[in-house]
Structures are given as structure tokens and as C-alpha cells.
Scaffold this motif. Structure first.
Motif, mmCIF file in Angstrom:
data_model
loop_
_atom_site.group_PDB
_atom_site.id
_atom_site.type_symbol
_atom_site.label_atom_id
_atom_site.label_comp_id
_atom_site.label_asym_id
_atom_site.label_seq_id
_atom_site.Cartn_x
_atom_site.Cartn_y
_atom_site.Cartn_z
ATOM 1 N N THR A 57 59.709 21.576 0.831
ATOM 2 C CA THR A 57 58.897 20.234 -0.132
ATOM 3 C C THR A 57 58.382 20.667 -1.097
ATOM 4 O OG1 THR A 57 57.015 20.374 1.653
ATOM 5 C CG2 THR A 57 59.233 18.570 2.452
ATOM 6 N N HIS A 58 57.915 21.730 -0.767
ATOM 7 C CA HIS A 58 56.952 22.319 -1.231
ATOM 8 C C HIS A 58 56.225 24.159 -1.628
ATOM 9 C CE1 HIS A 58 54.079 21.247 1.012
ATOM 10 N NE2 HIS A 58 52.960 22.247 0.176
ATOM 11 N N GLY A 59 56.098 24.231 -3.191
ATOM 12 C CA GLY A 59 55.781 25.558 -3.159
ATOM 13 C C GLY A 59 54.885 26.784 -1.997
ATOM 14 N N HIS A 60 53.344 25.773 -1.445
ATOM 15 C CA HIS A 60 52.625 26.099 -1.294
ATOM 16 C C HIS A 60 53.455 27.595 -0.254
ATOM 17 C CE1 HIS A 60 49.064 23.310 -2.203
ATOM 18 N NE2 HIS A 60 49.532 24.778 -2.811
ATOM 19 N N LEU A 61 52.742 28.390 -0.105
ATOM 20 C CA LEU A 61 52.711 29.160 1.342
ATOM 21 C C LEU A 61 53.212 28.569 2.204
ATOM 22 C CD1 LEU A 61 53.007 32.661 1.685
ATOM 23 C CD2 LEU A 61 51.220 32.415 2.950
ATOM 24 N N ASP A 62 52.180 27.814 2.619
ATOM 25 C CA ASP A 62 52.568 27.425 3.846
ATOM 26 C C ASP A 62 53.604 26.967 4.703
ATOM 27 O OD1 ASP A 62 50.638 25.722 2.815
ATOM 28 O OD2 ASP A 62 50.016 25.034 4.617
ATOM 29 N N HIS A 63 54.254 26.592 3.369
ATOM 30 C CA HIS A 63 55.843 25.841 3.590
ATOM 31 C C HIS A 63 56.814 26.463 2.874
ATOM 32 C CE1 HIS A 63 53.772 22.001 4.303
ATOM 33 N NE2 HIS A 63 53.204 22.332 4.657
ATOM 34 N N CYS A 64 56.503 27.501 1.764
ATOM 35 C CA CYS A 64 57.447 28.224 1.565
ATOM 36 C C CYS A 64 57.716 29.676 2.202
ATOM 37 C CB CYS A 64 57.518 28.490 0.316
ATOM 38 S SG CYS A 64 56.464 29.218 -1.025
ATOM 39 N N GLY B 59 53.022 13.821 -4.792
ATOM 40 C CA GLY B 59 51.240 13.904 -5.435
ATOM 41 C C GLY B 59 50.539 14.651 -4.591
ATOM 42 N N HIS B 60 50.856 15.692 -4.233
ATOM 43 C CA HIS B 60 50.119 16.859 -4.136
ATOM 44 C C HIS B 60 50.063 17.807 -4.991
ATOM 45 C CE1 HIS B 60 48.766 19.802 -1.290
ATOM 46 N NE2 HIS B 60 50.154 20.785 -0.906
ATOM 47 N N ILE B 61 51.699 18.947 -5.011
ATOM 48 C CA ILE B 61 50.877 19.418 -5.982
ATOM 49 C C ILE B 61 52.543 19.544 -7.437
ATOM 50 C CG2 ILE B 61 49.624 21.553 -5.117
ATOM 51 C CD1 ILE B 61 52.286 23.322 -4.869
ATOM 52 N N GLY C 119 56.138 16.117 3.677
ATOM 53 C CA GLY C 119 55.891 17.549 3.644
ATOM 54 C C GLY C 119 53.667 16.883 3.208
ATOM 55 N N ASP C 120 53.619 18.052 2.610
ATOM 56 C CA ASP C 120 52.180 17.294 2.227
ATOM 57 C C ASP C 120 51.756 16.640 0.874
ATOM 58 O OD1 ASP C 120 51.481 19.627 4.227
ATOM 59 O OD2 ASP C 120 50.322 20.950 2.289
ATOM 60 N N LEU C 121 50.863 15.333 1.409
ATOM 61 C CA LEU C 121 51.105 14.602 0.770
ATOM 62 C C LEU C 121 49.612 14.458 -0.105
ATOM 63 C CD1 LEU C 121 51.794 10.952 2.406
ATOM 64 C CD2 LEU C 121 53.333 11.976 0.809
HETATM 65 ZN ZN ZN Z 1 50.960 21.682 0.336
#
Ligand code: ZN
Length: 280
Positions: free
Chosen positions: A62-69, A164-166, A187-189
Motif C-alpha cells: 500500500t505504501h513505502g513506510h517501513l512498517d508496511h514494506c 492521501g497519506h504519503i 492502508g494508512d489513510l
Molecule cells: Zn504509513
């Protein structure tokens, strides 16, 4: 037809997002994030993915933050050769994050080895993954822009919508063609009205099931004007006392917003530019 959903992280806790949607025995992994916490707990949780990689038909980021990727490199490390679907921006950001994580783990290992040597202890700790795993995971990433539906398996379609998160952040809408069942993973919103990032998409086909991020679900955010006023007040106080401002902030997204807000305050003459240069 049977559909099951289960979470292997970020459920009743924050960080370590890992979710699996099982559609008639085909497993689709949504995010593969690193758990962030104490060293011992993180090591235990991150070393054990909690699912059989050989059963994964496709991975969706869903996105590139560490806690997701952050644990995507564990997929090729454990033999996964399939695709990891992401928006092009998420692929680029995740690539940097994964390499950075490999680098930090490498240096952690060096540090811990030296500490163990000093104590005369045997050292056996190894990084969870290495640089080559991060590079391989990036190579397996396939980029799809928002609103470009694509098939991830037999009769299973995914379409990304702006979360709309990052930069690059996406909600992933799964559609099971046979039944028409729609499952939306948010994902994170983000929230509307942010300065750099677009507002989250709202014109999304109505899902039958919604998997919704809720980290700040019980809090009301300050509006931007109040945040700017507070930032100006803190900055002016530091200027007056010739002090320093320490701001803990997520490196991706929040830090860019802070720099942007400082620029607004400078442009509007609310904080003095020449005396503030050392803050950046
Ligand atoms: Zn995030």
C-alpha cells in the motif's frame, strides 16, 4: 467460493502490517511491514513472518513506510519469486527504505559483535535480511498507477486509489470477478487538506468488506492553522532564548510537511529567517 482474511501484524498494535486475503486457497499478501519496538521483541517478530511464503500468489504494497514494506526482502529471501505490486512512487520509496533497513541491520550486527567480544561472549546474531534481499525485492516490484486495474491472480483484480497519506500511498481494492465481491484495504489513510499530498480519493466503488486503518481513530487532529500558530510560538520562543528545537518526526511525510510549514512562516515574516537558518 470462500474468502478469508487474517492479520499477522498491526492488529491490536501499531506497526508490522501484514495481512493475507485467501480467495479459494490463493493467498494474497497485503503489505509486509517491519515491527518496530524493543530490539528483542522486534527481532522475534520480524524474524518469523508467520506465514508460508510458498503459498503466496501475489504481494500488494500500500505504501513505502517501513512498517508496511520493511519485511518485503524476507519474501525473496524465503524463496518467493512472484510479483510485488505497488504504485511507482511506493516502489521507489520502498526501495530506499528496504536498503536503509539492511544497512542499519548490518551496522547493528557490527556493533553488537564488538560488544559481545568485549564481554568475551560468543556472538551469533545475524541480520534478518541483507542488502541483496532488498535489491531482489525491489526487482520484483511491479508499478501500477492509481485507477489502473490489474489482475493479481485467476479472476482477482486489484486497483489502487490515492490514500492521501504519503507520496504514492494507495488503498487497494480487490475485486473477485466470479462473485463481484469487493474488498478494500485502506492502508494508512491521510486526512484532507494536507499541504503537499493530495486528499484521499473518495469516489471509490463501494466495497463489500472494508479493512480500515484506525491508528488515530479515537482522536481529533488540530487543524492546520492551530498547528502553524503553535509551531510559530515555539520557534519564536527558541529564537528569543537562543535555544534549540528538537522535533521527533517521521522522516517520510511529516518532516517534509514541517519544512514546508517553516517556509510558510518565513515567507509570511512570522519567524525571522536569518536567525532561523540553524534550525534546518
Ligand atoms: Zn504509513
Amino acid at each position: 467460493m470462500s474468502i478469508s482474511f487474517y492479520s499477522l501484524g498491526a492488529a491490536e498494535e501499531v506497526t508490522g502490517s501484514k495481512h493475507i486475503i485467501d480467495i479459494d486457497g490463493e493467498q494474497y499478501l497485503v503489505d509486509c511491514g517491519a515491527f518496530q519496538g524493543s530490539r528483542a521483541e522486534s527481532d522475534r517478530k520480524n524474524r518469523n513472518l508467520g506465514f508460508d511464503v510458498s503459498k503466496i500468489a501475489a504481494a500488494i504494497l500500500t505504501h513505502g513506510h517501513l512498517d508496511h514494506c520493511g519485511l518485503l526482502p524476507m519474501l525473496p529471501r524465503n524463496g518467493y519469486q512472484g510479483s510485488i505490486y505497488a504504485t511507482p512512487a511506493s516502489r521507489d520509496i520502498a526501495s530506499l527504505i528496504m536498503l536503509d533497513s539492511a544497512n542499519i541491520q548490518f551496522h547493528d550486527a557490527e556493533y553488537l559483535r564488538k560488544q559481545a567480544q568485549k564481554r568475551g561472549e560468543k556472538f551469533t546474531w545475524q541480520p534478518v535480511f541483507e542488502e541483496q534481499d532488498a535489491i531482489q525485492a525491489t526487482n520484483q516490484c511491479v508499478g501500477f498507477s492509481y485507477r489502473r486495474p490489474f489482475l493479481v491472480g485467476d479472476g482477482v483484480q486489484v486497483e489502487f486509489f490515492d490514500a492521501g497519506h504519503i507520496l504514492g500511498s494507495a488503498m487497494a481494492l480487490f475485486t473477485v470477478k466470479k462473485s463481484g465481491t469487493r474488498i478494500l484495504c485502506s492502508g494508512d489513510l491521510g486526512r484532507p487538506g494536507k499541504p503537499i499530498i493530495k486528499d484521499p480519493d473518495t469516489d471509490i466503488p463501494a466495497p463489500d468488506y472494508l479493512v480500515l486503518e484506525s491508528t488515530y481513530g479515537d482522536r481529533l487532529h488540530d487543524n492546520t492553522d492551530d498547528a502553524l500558530k503553535k509551531l510559530a510560538a515555539v520557534t519564536l520562543r527558541a529564537v528569543k532564548t537562543r535555544g534549540r528545537i528538537l522535533i521527533p518526526s517521521f522522516a517520510i511525510e511529516r518532516t517534509q510537511e514541517l519544512v514546508y510549514y517553516f517556509h510558510i512562516l518565513l515567507d509570511q515574516g512570522i519567524i525571522p529567517g536569518n536567525k532561523c537558518s540553524s534550525f534546518f
